[in-house]
Design a protein around this motif. Structure first.
Motif, PDB file in Angstrom:
ATOM      1  N   ASP A  56      -3.588   0.099  -3.074  1.00 13.68           N
ATOM      2  CA  ASP A  56      -4.407   1.248  -2.651  1.00 13.68           C
ATOM      3  C   ASP A  56      -3.537   2.383  -2.100  1.00 13.68           C
ATOM      4  O   ASP A  56      -2.502   2.125  -1.471  1.00 13.68           O
ATOM      5  N   LEU A 102       0.840  -1.200   0.000  1.00 14.21           N
ATOM      6  CA  LEU A 102       0.000   0.000   0.000  1.00 14.21           C
ATOM      7  C   LEU A 102       0.876   1.251   0.000  1.00 14.21           C
ATOM      8  O   LEU A 102       2.024   1.206   0.453  1.00 14.21           O
ATOM      9  N   ASP A 105      -4.705  -4.431  -2.775  1.00  9.90           N
ATOM     10  CA  ASP A 105      -3.288  -4.265  -3.078  1.00  9.90           C
ATOM     11  C   ASP A 105      -3.120  -3.028  -3.969  1.00  9.90           C
ATOM     12  O   ASP A 105      -3.880  -2.840  -4.921  1.00  9.90           O
TER      13      ASP A 105
END
Lengths: 264, 223
Positions: free
Chosen positions: A95, A3, A93
């Motif tokens: 973000d 992230l 995944d």
């Protein structure tokens, strides 16, 4: 999953503060949001960078310490969830996540994501209690309280004082917080005696502490991790209207209430 | 009384009550305006002006209500702005609406419009040559009908009225339901009903008020 975080960093109350970008690697969906931050912090410590300061205590959704605005929503997008109970399975995944502290004049930033929420304590100190000792735990049903009132009082008492209502409110108002306490006590016989002065001193203290006025946006209800409803604000307004025309009597009892405060 | 104007809830109550009374005025004003459709408006105005003591009482009350609403509205807005000095980098609105967040602006637009509206039809200085004070109809009554029709044949005036009516509608969409909440008349059950009723009432007023200038502009009602 990996992230990208944009986290508010601010050394102290005087620092201007800014958003900084961090990468979070190897985050599992089972982790809570705070555990994810723990991992990021371990990484920062290894790189000899100051870790991100954030408030937390019970990590089970009842203490109200974790005060983070995640992607523009206090406590994140999930309804009736505090940050500690927000799990990473709600993210994907890759973000990007923006993390900011509560923002309101009454909540000065202490460091990074930690704000000083003691202004809420001062609203409670002003009148969010019953001033006389009401005795030990009474026998069941020795004081008869209608089921509906008992339920509603419990709903109001669910407030954990986290301040998400203030953080969400475009006016920085603590009206939902004050309304929860005013309603909780006004629905029970022990609290009714002082209901009039309570609603007055608590709303007065709210303004003294630098919170704004309620203009019925209802953002607070949507952000509240305990689902406290704005109908309690209507209840507070009713309690206030009941006090009109009784100014003389109430102001003298306000002084009395101050006298009963334990000296420090 | 002093407590009322100092207290946060007290100021909101003043906003709610003055707002609701002005809403009532808007309703009666629309009912009066529809007399234009029946070509009664000159007679209606004559009857109204024959009741001049009542007209002046209503004017005095309306000026008082408007002043209170304006002063406390501005004061509350300034207090609320100062309570939220720093903006979020990202902030999502969960329940707040465009209407609820722009009450001060729609309110000020309405206040500005009100001034123009009074200049237009009460003081009649926008088109002095069409002033009903100078022209009379076949019955010898001041010719409001022609003045109104002449005004709304102008596209600029039409747009100004429609834009202001949209501001009024937005103001009422939030204001109506909000006033019930402030007066403590909401419960979990009534809140959604009152909110919907407020929107419907606002839209009825918008359609009612907007119909008059639009019908004149497209030439259904002619001078």
């Amino acid at each position: 999953m990996n992230l990208t975080l944009y986290v508010w960093r601010q050394k102290n109350a005087d620092d201007r503060g800014r958003l900084e970008q961090y990468e979070a690697h190897g985050i599992s969906p089972e982790m809570s949001f705070l555990e994810m931050l723990d991992i990021v912090n371990e990484d920062l410590i290894k790189k000899a960078t100051e870790p991100i300061a954030f408030d937390h205590d019970c990590r089970e959704g009842i203490c109200g310490s974790c005060s983070q605005v995640i992607n523009g929503v206090p406590h994140g997008q999930e309804e009736k969830t505090s940050v500690c109970q927000l799990h990473m399975r709600h993210f994907k995944d890759g973000d990007a996540i923006y993390i900011e502290p509560w923002r309101a004049r009454a909540f000065p930033v202490i460091k990074d994501l930690i704000v000083d929420r003691s202004a809420l304590d001062r609203i409670i100190q002003a009148g969010g209690y019953i001033s006389s000792h009401t005795g030990g735990v009474p026998d069941a049903n020795s004081i008869l309280i209608p089921k509906d009132d008992a339920e509603k009082a419990m709903d109001a008492a669910e407030c954990i004082g986290c301040g998400a209502c203030v953080a969400a409110c475009p006016n920085g108002s603590a009206m939902l917080f004050a309304a929860a306490k005013v309603s909780h006590l006004a629905m029970l016989p022990q609290g009714q005696v002082e209901a009039a002065r309570r609603v007055r001193v608590m709303t007065e203290e709210m303004m003294k502490q630098g919170f704004g006025n309620c203009t019925n946006h209802y953002e607070c209800q949507a952000a509240c991790p305990k689902g406290i409803k704005v109908s309690f604000i209507a209840k507070l307004n009713r309690e206030f209207i009941k006090t009109l025309g009784r100014s003389g009597k109430i102001s003298s009892s306000v002084d009395r209430m101050a006298d009963t405060l334990p000296s420090e | 009384m002093q407590f009322l104007i100092k207290s946060s809830v007290g100021k909101k109550l003043i906003m709610a009550i003055t707002g609701q009374l002005m809403f009532l005025f808007i309703v009666f004003h629309l009912i009066g305006n529809t007399s234009l459709y029946f070509s009664w408006i000159n007679t209606y105005a004559k009857h109204l002006h024959d009741l001049w003591p009542l007209v002046w009482i209503v004017r005095f009350v309306m000026i008082t209500l408007l002043s209170l609403h304006l002063v406390f509205g501005i004061q509350l807005t300034l207090e609320n702005r100062s309570a939220k000095p720093d903006a979020y980098a990202i902030k999502k609105s969960l329940r707040a609406t465009f209407a609820s967040k722009n009450m001060i602006w729609t309110g000020l637009i309405i206040a500005g419009f009100l001034l123009y509206h009074l200049l237009h039809f009460t003081f009649q200085v926008v088109h002095p040559e069409m002033s009903a004070k100078l022209n009379t109809d076949v019955m010898g009554l001041p010719d409001l009908f022609s003045m109104i029709v002449f005004g709304f044949q102008n596209f600029f005036i039409l747009s100004l009225y429609i834009a202001s009516l949209i501001a009024l509608t937005l103001h009422l969409v939030h204001g109506l339901q909000s006033s019930f909440q402030t007066m403590g008349l909401n419960t979990d059950q009534t809140q959604p009903v009152i909110a919907k009723a407020g929107v419907i009432a606002s839209l009825i007023l918008l359609i009612g008020y907007a119909s008059i200038p639009v019908v004149i502009f497209i030439g259904i009602v002619k001078g």
